[in-house]
Motif scaffolding. Sequence first.
Motif, PDB file in Angstrom:
ATOM      1  N   UNK A 111      10.307 -10.735  -1.140  1.00  0.00           N
ATOM      2  CA  UNK A 111       9.614  -9.848  -1.129  1.00  0.00           C
ATOM      3  C   UNK A 111       8.086  -9.751  -1.047  1.00  0.00           C
ATOM      4  N   UNK A 112       7.410  -8.889  -0.594  1.00  0.00           N
ATOM      5  CA  UNK A 112       6.071  -8.893  -0.573  1.00  0.00           C
ATOM      6  C   UNK A 112       5.301  -7.948  -1.794  1.00  0.00           C
ATOM      7  N   UNK A 113       4.139  -7.967  -1.983  1.00  0.00           N
ATOM      8  CA  UNK A 113       3.562  -7.132  -2.884  1.00  0.00           C
ATOM      9  C   UNK A 113       3.658  -5.790  -2.548  1.00  0.00           C
ATOM     10  N   UNK A 114       3.585  -5.409  -1.139  1.00  0.00           N
ATOM     11  CA  UNK A 114       3.410  -4.184  -0.510  1.00  0.00           C
ATOM     12  C   UNK A 114       4.830  -3.845  -0.824  1.00  0.00           C
ATOM     13  N   UNK A 115       5.923  -4.471  -0.498  1.00  0.00           N
ATOM     14  CA  UNK A 115       7.260  -3.714  -0.677  1.00  0.00           C
ATOM     15  C   UNK A 115       7.676  -3.693  -2.430  1.00  0.00           C
ATOM     16  N   UNK A 116       7.090  -4.667  -2.836  1.00  0.00           N
ATOM     17  CA  UNK A 116       7.670  -4.598  -4.424  1.00  0.00           C
ATOM     18  C   UNK A 116       6.740  -3.239  -5.167  1.00  0.00           C
ATOM     19  N   UNK A 117       5.587  -3.020  -4.793  1.00  0.00           N
ATOM     20  CA  UNK A 117       4.896  -1.991  -5.452  1.00  0.00           C
ATOM     21  C   UNK A 117       5.418  -0.450  -4.936  1.00  0.00           C
ATOM     22  N   UNK A 118       5.870  -0.611  -3.623  1.00  0.00           N
ATOM     23  CA  UNK A 118       6.513   0.660  -3.156  1.00  0.00           C
ATOM     24  C   UNK A 118       7.737   0.778  -3.929  1.00  0.00           C
ATOM     25  N   UNK A 119       8.859  -0.174  -4.028  1.00  0.00           N
ATOM     26  CA  UNK A 119      10.021   0.033  -4.563  1.00  0.00           C
ATOM     27  C   UNK A 119      10.025   0.323  -5.996  1.00  0.00           C
ATOM     28  N   UNK A 120       9.242  -0.510  -6.657  1.00  0.00           N
ATOM     29  CA  UNK A 120       9.239  -0.314  -8.231  1.00  0.00           C
ATOM     30  C   UNK A 120       8.295   0.628  -8.530  1.00  0.00           C
ATOM     31  N   UNK A 121       7.399   1.058  -8.194  1.00  0.00           N
ATOM     32  CA  UNK A 121       6.439   2.018  -8.486  1.00  0.00           C
ATOM     33  C   UNK A 121       6.185   3.396  -7.529  1.00  0.00           C
ATOM     34  N   UNK A 122       6.643   3.484  -6.451  1.00  0.00           N
ATOM     35  CA  UNK A 122       6.588   4.350  -5.212  1.00  0.00           C
ATOM     36  C   UNK A 122       5.248   4.506  -4.756  1.00  0.00           C
ATOM     37  N   UNK A 123       4.531   3.239  -4.637  1.00  0.00           N
ATOM     38  CA  UNK A 123       3.030   3.258  -4.150  1.00  0.00           C
ATOM     39  C   UNK A 123       3.286   3.632  -2.572  1.00  0.00           C
ATOM     40  N   UNK A 124       2.031   4.333  -2.040  1.00  0.00           N
ATOM     41  CA  UNK A 124       2.016   4.515  -0.660  1.00  0.00           C
ATOM     42  C   UNK A 124       1.275   3.243  -0.073  1.00  0.00           C
TER      43      UNK A 124
ATOM     44  N   UNK B  56      -4.398   1.947  -8.057  1.00  0.00           N
ATOM     45  CA  UNK B  56      -4.337   1.598  -6.794  1.00  0.00           C
ATOM     46  C   UNK B  56      -4.760  -0.068  -6.613  1.00  0.00           C
ATOM     47  N   UNK B  57      -4.382  -0.388  -5.596  1.00  0.00           N
ATOM     48  CA  UNK B  57      -4.675  -1.902  -5.480  1.00  0.00           C
ATOM     49  C   UNK B  57      -5.283  -1.859  -3.573  1.00  0.00           C
ATOM     50  N   UNK B  58      -6.542  -2.333  -3.490  1.00  0.00           N
ATOM     51  CA  UNK B  58      -7.022  -2.407  -2.362  1.00  0.00           C
ATOM     52  C   UNK B  58      -7.339  -3.967  -2.159  1.00  0.00           C
ATOM     53  N   UNK B  59      -6.869  -4.610  -1.077  1.00  0.00           N
ATOM     54  CA  UNK B  59      -6.907  -5.972  -0.892  1.00  0.00           C
ATOM     55  C   UNK B  59      -7.752  -6.097   0.483  1.00  0.00           C
TER      56      UNK B  59
ATOM     57  N   UNK C  40      -5.390   8.352  -0.811  1.00  0.00           N
ATOM     58  CA  UNK C  40      -5.526   9.028  -1.622  1.00  0.00           C
ATOM     59  C   UNK C  40      -5.457  10.587  -1.620  1.00  0.00           C
ATOM     60  N   UNK C  41      -4.901  10.911  -0.800  1.00  0.00           N
ATOM     61  CA  UNK C  41      -4.603  12.516  -0.710  1.00  0.00           C
ATOM     62  C   UNK C  41      -3.421  12.998  -1.549  1.00  0.00           C
ATOM     63  N   UNK C  42      -2.617  11.939  -1.655  1.00  0.00           N
ATOM     64  CA  UNK C  42      -1.176  12.351  -2.610  1.00  0.00           C
ATOM     65  C   UNK C  42      -1.230  11.584  -3.807  1.00  0.00           C
ATOM     66  N   UNK C  43      -0.583  12.345  -4.828  1.00  0.00           N
ATOM     67  CA  UNK C  43      -0.404  11.847  -5.941  1.00  0.00           C
ATOM     68  C   UNK C  43      -0.320  10.273  -6.394  1.00  0.00           C
ATOM     69  N   UNK C  44       0.809   9.815  -5.931  1.00  0.00           N
ATOM     70  CA  UNK C  44       1.235   8.410  -5.925  1.00  0.00           C
ATOM     71  C   UNK C  44       0.189   7.368  -5.676  1.00  0.00           C
ATOM     72  N   UNK C  45       0.319   6.173  -6.393  1.00  0.00           N
ATOM     73  CA  UNK C  45      -0.801   5.293  -6.154  1.00  0.00           C
ATOM     74  C   UNK C  45      -0.577   4.548  -5.013  1.00  0.00           C
ATOM     75  N   UNK C  46      -1.687   3.842  -4.457  1.00  0.00           N
ATOM     76  CA  UNK C  46      -1.471   3.236  -3.023  1.00  0.00           C
ATOM     77  C   UNK C  46      -1.999   1.772  -3.141  1.00  0.00           C
TER      78      UNK C  46
END
Length: 365
Positions: A103-116, A27-30, A232-238
């Motif tokens: 592309x932003x970090x938010x967009x890349x993490x979602x598209x590449x790794x399914x981040x919420x 998970x990444x918190x900024x 953090x309620x779901x399995x996917x990283x955020x």
Amino acid sequence: MRYLFFPLTLLLCFTLNVPAFAQQPPNVILLIGDGMGVPQVSSAFYFGEGTPHFQRFTKIGLVKTNSVSNKVTDSAAAATAIATGVRSYNRAISVSPDTVAVPTILEQLREEYGYRTGLVSLTSITHATPACFYAHVADRDQHEDIAAHLVGSGVDFFAGGGLDYFRRRSDGRDLYRELAAQGYRLDSLQLSAADPDRKNGYLLAPESLPSKVEGRGDFLPDAARMGLDYLSHQEAPFFFMVEGSYIDWAGHAENDTMLIREVADFDKTLGILLDYVEEHPNTLLIVTADHETGGVSLAKSYHSQVVFGQRKEIPDEVAVSFNSNQHSAELVPIFAKGAGEDHFPGIYQNNEIFTRLLRAVRTEQ
Ligand SMILES: [Zn+2]
């Protein structure tokens, strides 16, 4: 041959680094303190009660903030660099110097790794810092265009102000209704409990939320805690970006009380995020700023009267003093804690935060 098959598969798995053997990316918190230079952080050590949460970090660095157009950046160019890894001109919202969307970090993490994904700000959610994570426009004042980008962004959780850019638009579109049609649970009155199975959006002011001295209360720590619970309620990283926006505004207003209270609120929020990282080790927390505001220093404090032509120092006090009401070119601090924290100490340009974040995600999984 049949007997050889199983060990051969295992061997292949190891050499190809098959995902079954890898752990989930962190998970990444900024946490971004708008306008928060080292002097602003220092204020927490002189005006707060107890030890500031900033002291819980051991991995610390300094970041250069100048944009391609100006030695002194604005929030838009700085957030573009942090969010996309591309340095651009002042006022750019995640577009390159030739105004092409990056592309932003938010967009890349979602598209590449399914981040919420989640965003919290004290300003309008269309303001430069949060906007740079989901929108791509040539000028930061295009608030209505930025709001339209949020509708198409798929961000799972957002909280801030800016309702007018969704509801009272010059083009007549009702973006609030469009978000609801996409399945968002929306609230424009309060931070009501998030629905864990839907996307949630909170637009609690026509533009910005009030400052601490105007009575904002605990919105920032509450929204941070709520976002963490939800994501953090779901399995996917955020990926979760939280902005303490008013440290900057205190600098523009040259208001010491406002600065001290905004930094204290930021530090309280930081405590919640650090507790989360300590309980969830596969999480990376980065705390930094887009730039410093006010040319602030914690200088000697003096009695108001001048005696025999001399000002008398108050030895056990310091005072917040401002050199200007504008942004400055000072290096800003960066703090890292958790999975991949070792990527962040050093002195580097702000767009490297993006590169180091991606590197941290890729090497920690
Ligand atoms: Zn500013």
